[in-house]
Design a protein around this motif. Structure first.
Motif, mmCIF file in Angstrom:
data_model
loop_
_atom_site.group_PDB
_atom_site.id
_atom_site.type_symbol
_atom_site.label_atom_id
_atom_site.label_comp_id
_atom_site.label_asym_id
_atom_site.label_seq_id
_atom_site.Cartn_x
_atom_site.Cartn_y
_atom_site.Cartn_z
ATOM 1 N N PRO A 134 0.181 -2.681 49.275
ATOM 2 C CA PRO A 134 -0.465 -1.469 48.754
ATOM 3 C C PRO A 134 0.397 -0.727 47.741
ATOM 4 C CG PRO A 134 -0.794 -1.626 51.120
ATOM 5 C CD PRO A 134 0.184 -2.710 50.747
ATOM 6 N N PHE A 135 1.710 -0.663 47.975
ATOM 7 C CA PHE A 135 2.587 0.022 47.031
ATOM 8 C C PHE A 135 2.750 -0.787 45.753
ATOM 9 C CE2 PHE A 135 3.843 1.724 51.193
ATOM 10 C CZ PHE A 135 3.692 3.080 50.937
ATOM 11 N N ALA A 136 2.752 -2.116 45.870
ATOM 12 C CA ALA A 136 2.806 -2.954 44.671
ATOM 13 C C ALA A 136 1.554 -2.758 43.828
ATOM 14 C CB ALA A 136 2.970 -4.423 45.061
ATOM 15 N N MET A 137 0.409 -2.648 44.471
ATOM 16 C CA MET A 137 -0.836 -2.439 43.745
ATOM 17 C C MET A 137 -0.886 -1.062 43.095
ATOM 18 S SD MET A 137 -3.583 -4.311 46.293
ATOM 19 C CE MET A 137 -4.946 -4.153 45.146
ATOM 20 N N LEU A 138 -0.214 -0.101 43.696
ATOM 21 C CA LEU A 138 -0.168 1.241 43.103
ATOM 22 C C LEU A 138 0.553 1.257 41.756
ATOM 23 C CD1 LEU A 138 0.503 3.743 46.033
ATOM 24 C CD2 LEU A 138 -1.364 3.828 44.374
ATOM 25 N N MET A 139 1.329 0.219 41.491
ATOM 26 C CA MET A 139 2.028 0.130 40.219
ATOM 27 C C MET A 139 1.135 -0.411 39.099
ATOM 28 S SD MET A 139 5.011 1.330 40.918
ATOM 29 C CE MET A 139 4.163 2.402 42.104
ATOM 30 N N THR A 140 -0.075 -0.872 39.423
ATOM 31 C CA THR A 140 -0.994 -1.383 38.411
ATOM 32 C C THR A 140 -1.853 -0.229 37.868
ATOM 33 O OG1 THR A 140 -2.725 -1.905 40.032
ATOM 34 C CG2 THR A 140 -1.058 -3.610 39.584
ATOM 35 N N PRO A 141 -2.279 -0.293 36.610
ATOM 36 C CA PRO A 141 -3.025 0.827 36.005
ATOM 37 C C PRO A 141 -4.305 1.178 36.746
ATOM 38 C CG PRO A 141 -2.279 -0.704 34.317
ATOM 39 C CD PRO A 141 -1.987 -1.351 35.632
ATOM 40 N N ILE A 142 -5.057 0.175 37.188
ATOM 41 C CA ILE A 142 -6.342 0.457 37.835
ATOM 42 C C ILE A 142 -6.139 1.254 39.119
ATOM 43 C CG2 ILE A 142 -8.350 -0.577 38.964
ATOM 44 C CD1 ILE A 142 -8.121 -2.917 37.075
ATOM 45 N N VAL A 143 -5.296 0.740 39.997
ATOM 46 C CA VAL A 143 -5.104 1.390 41.294
ATOM 47 C C VAL A 143 -4.408 2.737 41.123
ATOM 48 C CG1 VAL A 143 -4.108 1.130 43.592
ATOM 49 C CG2 VAL A 143 -5.000 -0.864 42.402
ATOM 50 N N ALA A 144 -3.439 2.810 40.224
ATOM 51 C CA ALA A 144 -2.723 4.069 40.008
ATOM 52 C C ALA A 144 -3.679 5.164 39.544
ATOM 53 C CB ALA A 144 -1.605 3.864 38.993
ATOM 54 N N ALA A 145 -4.521 4.845 38.563
ATOM 55 C CA ALA A 145 -5.429 5.853 38.011
ATOM 56 C C ALA A 145 -6.513 6.239 39.008
ATOM 57 C CB ALA A 145 -6.057 5.331 36.718
ATOM 58 N N MET A 146 -7.148 5.239 39.604
ATOM 59 C CA MET A 146 -8.247 5.532 40.516
ATOM 60 C C MET A 146 -7.766 6.217 41.800
ATOM 61 S SD MET A 146 -11.137 4.882 39.288
ATOM 62 C CE MET A 146 -11.692 4.199 37.733
ATOM 63 N N CYS A 147 -6.631 5.778 42.326
ATOM 64 C CA CYS A 147 -6.090 6.412 43.535
ATOM 65 C C CYS A 147 -5.687 7.854 43.259
ATOM 66 C CB CYS A 147 -4.896 5.617 44.065
ATOM 67 S SG CYS A 147 -5.342 4.114 44.960
ATOM 68 N N THR A 148 -5.083 8.084 42.096
ATOM 69 C CA THR A 148 -4.672 9.445 41.754
ATOM 70 C C THR A 148 -5.872 10.361 41.604
ATOM 71 O OG1 THR A 148 -2.684 8.618 40.634
ATOM 72 C CG2 THR A 148 -3.415 10.847 40.085
ATOM 73 N N TYR A 149 -6.922 9.861 40.927
ATOM 74 C CA TYR A 149 -8.120 10.685 40.716
ATOM 75 C C TYR A 149 -8.815 10.963 42.047
ATOM 76 C CZ TYR A 149 -11.957 12.529 37.859
ATOM 77 O OH TYR A 149 -12.883 13.346 37.244
ATOM 78 N N ALA A 150 -8.990 9.918 42.859
ATOM 79 C CA ALA A 150 -9.636 10.108 44.156
ATOM 80 C C ALA A 150 -8.805 11.017 45.061
ATOM 81 C CB ALA A 150 -9.859 8.750 44.831
ATOM 82 N N ALA A 151 -7.485 10.848 45.023
ATOM 83 C CA ALA A 151 -6.609 11.673 45.854
ATOM 84 C C ALA A 151 -6.625 13.128 45.409
ATOM 85 C CB ALA A 151 -5.183 11.123 45.812
ATOM 86 N N PHE A 152 -6.657 13.341 44.089
ATOM 87 C CA PHE A 152 -6.739 14.706 43.570
ATOM 88 C C PHE A 152 -8.035 15.375 44.030
ATOM 89 C CE2 PHE A 152 -8.190 17.638 40.223
ATOM 90 C CZ PHE A 152 -7.148 18.550 40.243
ATOM 91 N N ALA A 153 -9.143 14.641 43.929
ATOM 92 C CA ALA A 153 -10.423 15.192 44.366
ATOM 93 C C ALA A 153 -10.395 15.504 45.863
ATOM 94 C CB ALA A 153 -11.547 14.205 44.045
ATOM 95 N N PHE A 154 -9.793 14.609 46.646
ATOM 96 C CA PHE A 154 -9.705 14.837 48.087
ATOM 97 C C PHE A 154 -8.816 16.043 48.388
ATOM 98 C CE2 PHE A 154 -8.617 13.723 52.511
ATOM 99 C CZ PHE A 154 -9.881 13.411 52.997
ATOM 100 N N GLY A 155 -7.731 16.191 47.613
ATOM 101 C CA GLY A 155 -6.871 17.353 47.784
ATOM 102 C C GLY A 155 -7.594 18.655 47.489
#
Length: 514
Positions: free
Chosen positions: A297-318
């Protein structure tokens, strides 16, 4: 039982994750362990002759072919399991002041009870995903869920703040099992064309936790000096009741485990010990837990797709948890409402979640038509359509809430702002989640684990600085500051809708969907 029925020739990757007639890819939150660890390379080998699989498209043993009533009941019970930790995460919010006063600490220190709970939820999927893949959904979800109730009792009886915080962390850690793994149940039960609507209905129950809990917490807070302890007792009672009912009434849904049980029955019935399932060929190791469930999961967070989508979804959840902090400041401090009424406006966020869910149902039906036209092959970018609207609604709602916060404006105005904001939150969060699942079919569990971890970190951080921000900047400028950040993120879904296929070609984890 016919031997020929057991020799149905199916590809190893789908042998245990779907019924033969389910041609569309299974977009679940849990990766099919058997598809990744199968030792059978040739269906013509002797081993494959005794490989237990589902008996055709209409095999009632396959959860995809269960009755609608049975699938709906199972979905509802797992949704109730997930509701528990979501409710527990925010019911503590209104009693933070009571805890701070009792132990003579600052509000920020007492807020750690919320933040560490959510950090625990973030780590839960990495700990309990392997259990779910080896022993099935019931053991991987219901047992940790029950244990989380024990830690809720520990929090309710705590004699010092350190114990409260530690108990809350472990309550969140074990409560993280249903938060992550219950979503995989939808992949077990529902075919792709119905799964989107099932996910929305499931999310209605889940999103009700953070929006309804503050009202319950405030009611218990004013009931007496130990009202804050009763929030934990309530969580424990709910957990025990739902866990026991689920353990008695809910059937196992995970396909590999069902086939493993079937193989065991056949070995006993025929006295032929060659009968086996894919899961019987797989031995989970500590190295695999580390490399697959923790490192990937942390390795995937280094890819553009997962980094951008996870950040956006996490921001919305926050933002959802920030609203739980901002609403009491607006209505209790600014408008001078009493404690319980000041939490009623959080119900406006639940209305927004329902509206966002209706948008996602429409988008899901549209996507089902696209999926059929594309021969069952996912088109991840089409999952972002509802997000195009939500990305504008979320900052709009924040600005409405902030700039109608003055008492000269009617109370309904900021409540409408929270509703608009929550509508945007829900469409963004679910759109990003669906995009990741459809993009990373094989590694969807790792993608979801990355999303759960990042969203829990954001949700843990927002309450810590939210109270200070709204107190020092005021509700208007505090909401505006967050709204400007939301505006800066608006291009994310549009960029991936336009350039997503090119970006996915360069991603080693998503190449299989091209």
């Amino acid at each position: 039982m016919s031997t020929n029925a057991e020799k149905v020739q199916v590809s190893p990757g789908l042998a245990e994750s779907s019924c033969p007639g389910d041609s569309a890819p299974v977009t679940r939150e849990t990766v099919d362990a058997a598809s990744e660890h199968s030792s059978v390379k040739d269906n013509g080998t002797e081993d494959s002759e005794y490989l237990v699989v589902f008996e055709g498209d209409d095999d009632l043993y396959c959860p995809l072919n269960w009755s609608f009533k049975k699938k709906s009941f199972t979905t509802m019970m797992y949704a109730c399991c997930t509701f528990g930790p979501q409710f527990s995460s925010s019911v503590y919010g209104p009693v933070i002041g009571d805890v701070a006063t009792l132990y003579n600490v600052s509000t920020e220190v007492a807020t750690l009870g919320v933040s560490l709970f959510l950090i625990g939820v973030g780590f839960g999927p990495m700990v309990f995903a392997p259990i779910s893949e080896v022993y099935g959904r019931k053991i991987g979800v219901i047992v940790p869920f029950f244990i989380s109730g024990l830690f809720a009792i520990g929090c309710a009886t705590a004699g010092n703040l350190q114990t409260v915080i530690i108990m809350r962390f472990f309550q969140g850690l074990f409560g993280g099992a249903p938060v992550s793994n219950s979503g995989g149940v939808l992949g077990d039960l529902w075919r792709p064309e119905a799964r989107g609507i099932a996910l929305v209905c499931y999310a209605f129950v889940v999103a009700g936790g953070p929006t309804v809990a503050p009202l319950i917490g405030a009611s218990l807070s004013v009931s007496g000096d130990n009202g804050w302890r009763w929030t934990s007792y309530l969580c424990a009672a709910y957990t025990f009741v739902v866990a026991i009912i689920s353990a008695i009434t809910v059937p196992e849904t995970y396909h590999p485990v069902l086939l493993s049980k079937k193989a065991k029955k056949m070995r006993i019935a025929t006295q032929n010990w060659a009968w086996h399932s894919r899961l019987d060929e797989w031995d989970l190791t500590v190295n695999e837990i580390v490399t697959k469930h923790m490192a990937r999961p942390f390795a995937m967070l280094m890819t553009p797709i997962v980094a951008a989508m996870c950040t956006y979804a996490a921001f919305a959840f926050g933002i959802l948890y920030l609203g739980v902090v901002a609403i009491p400041v607006e209505f209790r401090v600014v408008r001078q409402w009493k404690e319980v009424p000041s939490c009623l406006p959080t119900l406006g966020m639940f209305v927004g979640v329902v509206l966002g869910g209706c948008m996602n149902i429409y988008a899901g039906r549209r996507y089902a038509r696209i999926l059929r036209a594309n021969d069952g092959k996912p088109v991840p970018e089409e999952r972002l359509i509802a997000t195009f609207v939500g990305c504008f609604l979320m900052p709009l709602g924040l600005f409405i809430f902030g700039w109608t916060s003055h008492p000269k404006y009617p109370w309904i105005a900021p409540v409408c702002g929270t509703t608009v904001m929550a509508t945007g939150f829900f469409t963004i969060f679910q759109g990003c989640l669906n995009y990741l699942v459809d993009t990373f079919l094989r590694f969807s569990a790792s993608a979801i684990a990355a999303t759960t971890f990042t969203r829990s970190c954001f949700a843990a951080a927002f309450p810590l600085f939210g109270n200070i921000m709204f107190t020092n900047l005021g509700v208007a400028w505090g909401s505006s500051l967050v709204g400007f950040v939301a505006i800066a993120m608006i291009p994310i879904p549009f960029v991936f809708y336009r350039f997503g296929p090119e970006i996915r070609k360069r991603n080693p984890y998503s190449s299989q969907v091209m």
